[in-house]
Design a protein around this motif. Structure first.
Motif, PDB file in Angstrom:
ATOM      1  N   GLY A   1       2.444   5.313  -8.395  1.00  0.00           N
ATOM      2  CA  GLY A   1       2.888   5.217  -6.890  1.00  0.00           C
ATOM      3  C   GLY A   1       3.714   3.069  -7.329  1.00  0.00           C
ATOM      4  N   ASP A   2       2.551   2.581  -8.480  1.00  0.00           N
ATOM      5  CA  ASP A   2       2.310   1.244  -8.845  1.00  0.00           C
ATOM      6  C   ASP A   2       3.943   0.456  -9.286  1.00  0.00           C
ATOM      7  OD1 ASP A   2       0.190   0.569  -8.168  1.00  0.00           O
ATOM      8  OD2 ASP A   2      -0.952   0.691  -9.862  1.00  0.00           O
ATOM      9  N   ASN A   3       5.006   1.548 -11.084  1.00  0.00           N
ATOM     10  CA  ASN A   3       5.987   1.207 -11.205  1.00  0.00           C
ATOM     11  C   ASN A   3       7.292   1.991  -9.948  1.00  0.00           C
ATOM     12  OD1 ASN A   3       7.417   0.904 -13.265  1.00  0.00           O
ATOM     13  ND2 ASN A   3       8.188   2.976 -13.494  1.00  0.00           N
ATOM     14  N   ILE A   4       6.703   2.842  -8.915  1.00  0.00           N
ATOM     15  CA  ILE A   4       8.170   2.487  -8.671  1.00  0.00           C
ATOM     16  C   ILE A   4       7.653   1.940  -7.163  1.00  0.00           C
ATOM     17  CG2 ILE A   4       6.799   4.435  -7.252  1.00  0.00           C
ATOM     18  CD1 ILE A   4      10.390   5.370  -8.074  1.00  0.00           C
ATOM     19  N   LEU A   5       6.827   1.173  -6.929  1.00  0.00           N
ATOM     20  CA  LEU A   5       7.104   0.220  -5.671  1.00  0.00           C
ATOM     21  C   LEU A   5       7.536  -1.227  -6.304  1.00  0.00           C
ATOM     22  CD1 LEU A   5       5.706  -0.699  -2.762  1.00  0.00           C
ATOM     23  CD2 LEU A   5       3.363  -1.140  -4.505  1.00  0.00           C
ATOM     24  N   ILE A   6       7.025  -1.295  -7.687  1.00  0.00           N
ATOM     25  CA  ILE A   6       7.827  -3.104  -8.400  1.00  0.00           C
ATOM     26  C   ILE A   6       9.368  -2.341  -7.991  1.00  0.00           C
ATOM     27  CG2 ILE A   6       7.487  -3.683 -10.295  1.00  0.00           C
ATOM     28  CD1 ILE A   6       4.670  -3.419 -10.345  1.00  0.00           C
TER      29      ILE A   6
ATOM     30  N   GLY B   1       2.183  10.418   5.304  1.00  0.00           N
ATOM     31  CA  GLY B   1       1.930  10.010   6.830  1.00  0.00           C
ATOM     32  C   GLY B   1       1.024  10.254   7.402  1.00  0.00           C
ATOM     33  N   ALA B   2       0.074  10.873   7.273  1.00  0.00           N
ATOM     34  CA  ALA B   2      -1.388  10.780   8.348  1.00  0.00           C
ATOM     35  C   ALA B   2      -2.083  10.024   7.626  1.00  0.00           C
ATOM     36  CB  ALA B   2      -2.275  11.970   8.123  1.00  0.00           C
ATOM     37  N   MET B   3      -2.046   9.341   5.979  1.00  0.00           N
ATOM     38  CA  MET B   3      -2.730   7.869   5.647  1.00  0.00           C
ATOM     39  C   MET B   3      -1.800   6.854   6.305  1.00  0.00           C
ATOM     40  SD  MET B   3      -3.007   7.238   1.690  1.00  0.00           S
ATOM     41  CE  MET B   3      -4.213   5.759   1.647  1.00  0.00           C
ATOM     42  N   GLY B   4      -0.262   6.871   6.296  1.00  0.00           N
ATOM     43  CA  GLY B   4       0.211   5.545   7.609  1.00  0.00           C
ATOM     44  C   GLY B   4       0.026   5.434   8.789  1.00  0.00           C
TER      45      GLY B   4
ATOM     46  N   GLY C   1       7.932   6.061   6.805  1.00  0.00           N
ATOM     47  CA  GLY C   1       8.129   5.486   5.441  1.00  0.00           C
ATOM     48  C   GLY C   1       7.344   6.406   4.953  1.00  0.00           C
ATOM     49  N   SER C   2       5.637   6.774   5.572  1.00  0.00           N
ATOM     50  CA  SER C   2       5.121   6.672   4.380  1.00  0.00           C
ATOM     51  C   SER C   2       5.071   8.372   4.131  1.00  0.00           C
ATOM     52  CB  SER C   2       3.802   7.026   5.762  1.00  0.00           C
ATOM     53  OG  SER C   2       3.226   5.732   5.746  1.00  0.00           O
TER      54      SER C   2
ATOM     55  N   ALA D   1       0.421  -1.142   0.058  1.00  0.00           N
ATOM     56  CA  ALA D   1       0.084  -0.240  -0.081  1.00  0.00           C
ATOM     57  C   ALA D   1       1.078   1.467   0.083  1.00  0.00           C
ATOM     58  CB  ALA D   1      -1.367  -0.034   1.175  1.00  0.00           C
ATOM     59  N   LEU D   2       1.969   1.153   0.086  1.00  0.00           N
ATOM     60  CA  LEU D   2       2.833   2.026   0.129  1.00  0.00           C
ATOM     61  C   LEU D   2       2.938   2.962  -1.124  1.00  0.00           C
ATOM     62  CD1 LEU D   2       5.055   3.912   1.691  1.00  0.00           C
ATOM     63  CD2 LEU D   2       6.784   2.085  -0.081  1.00  0.00           C
ATOM     64  N   GLY D   3       2.495   2.071  -2.387  1.00  0.00           N
ATOM     65  CA  GLY D   3       2.407   2.845  -3.873  1.00  0.00           C
ATOM     66  C   GLY D   3       0.916   3.495  -4.052  1.00  0.00           C
TER      67      GLY D   3
END
Length: 288
Positions: A216-221, A69-72, A194-195, A34-36
């Protein structure tokens, strides 16, 4: 040299995302896919602050960090904290993280549509030239800021009481609890740090690669590939692997084909694992 400079700048962003993933996985023991979504939230927060409110780019970067950060923190309190108490926390966390990522991206698409948006930055059109190398200020800024944040994160982990508590939890969770370190508090701080860094990554990428629900998907991968290359636990190895991956992608796009730029990361991963199955920066262990 031009291609090398572009690769190093890109690799620095990969290193920042990989550091976030390593920190959260080491403390929470959950693969935080979910970091993406939080990278994307950072990109959108920066876009609205800079474009709609007309504030300076650096204020947009701060807003991106705060929003992610709030979402994390919400994700940790509402989802991950409960999943860690299930009989199979790793599997439950894996599924929960994917659900969180999907829900975040669908919500963003419903709210903002799938249109591409450009995060305005005063550095995106300025080009620096030195030693025959041409690079935009935004790309150079993104690489430098990413490396500075990684250094600050390592300084926090090694030079502060809270950082040493997190390192103790990374090394031995049960032992850390015995000496009075709160696992819940440590997990919360890890998720927040981290968030926030992921949100900054989204704001750094927004002017170069645009803002959209799945940005965020590509950078997460790529961050996950870096962690595998580094051997899952090596933070310094992750930085080296990220820089190597960025350089490999840059040379592949320049001398082979830019259309397969995303495939070069997987090709590099396969070749590296054929040579070093345990990771490029881990010691081989002989098991008898």
């Amino acid at each position: 040299m031009q291609v090398l400079a572009n690769g190093l700048a890109l690799g620095a962003i990969y290193a920042l995302v990989a550091s976030c993933l390593l920190l959260i996985f080491g403390i929470l023991e959950i693969p935080d896919f979910a970091l993406g979504g939080r990278i994307m939230v950072g990109g959108y927060a920066g876009y609205f602050v800079a474009d709609h409110l007309g504030l300076h780019y650096w204020i947009a970067v701060i807003a991106a960090a705060l929003a992610a950060g709030a979402m994390g923190v919400v994700s940790e309190l509402a989802v991950y904290r409960w999943l860690r108490n299930t009989p199979s926390p790793l599997l439950s966390g894996f599924i929960g993280a994917l659900v969180l990522l999907t829900a975040t991206e669908i919500t963003a698409q419903l709210l903002f549509t799938a249109d591409f948006r450009k995060l305005p930055s005063p550095y995106e059109s300025n080009i620096l030239q030195f030693a025959g190398i041409r690079i935009t200020e935004q790309r150079l800024l993104a690489g430098v800021v990413a490396l500075v944040l990684i250094a600050a994160l390592h300084a926090y982990l090694r030079g502060t009481r809270g950082g040493r508590a997190m390192r103790a939890t990374l090394e031995d969770r049960r032992g850390a609890e015995i000496v009075g370190i709160s696992p819940k508090k440590t997990a919360m701080i890890a998720m927040l740090l981290g968030s926030c860094l992921a949100g900054v990554a989204g704001a750094l990428l927004g002017p170069m690669y645009l803002v959209y629900p799945t940005m965020g998907d590509n950078i997460l991968i790529k961050g996950l590939i870096v962690i595998v290359l580094a051997g899952m636990r090596s933070s310094l190895g992750a930085i080296s692997a990220a820089l190597l991956l960025g350089i490999a992608e840059s040379f592949g796009a320049s001398y082979l084909s830019v259309g397969f730029s995303d495939a070069y990361a997987f090709i590099f991963l396969i070749i590296a694992l054929m040579v070093r199955p345990n990771g490029l920066f881990t010691k081989s262990v002989l098991v008898r």
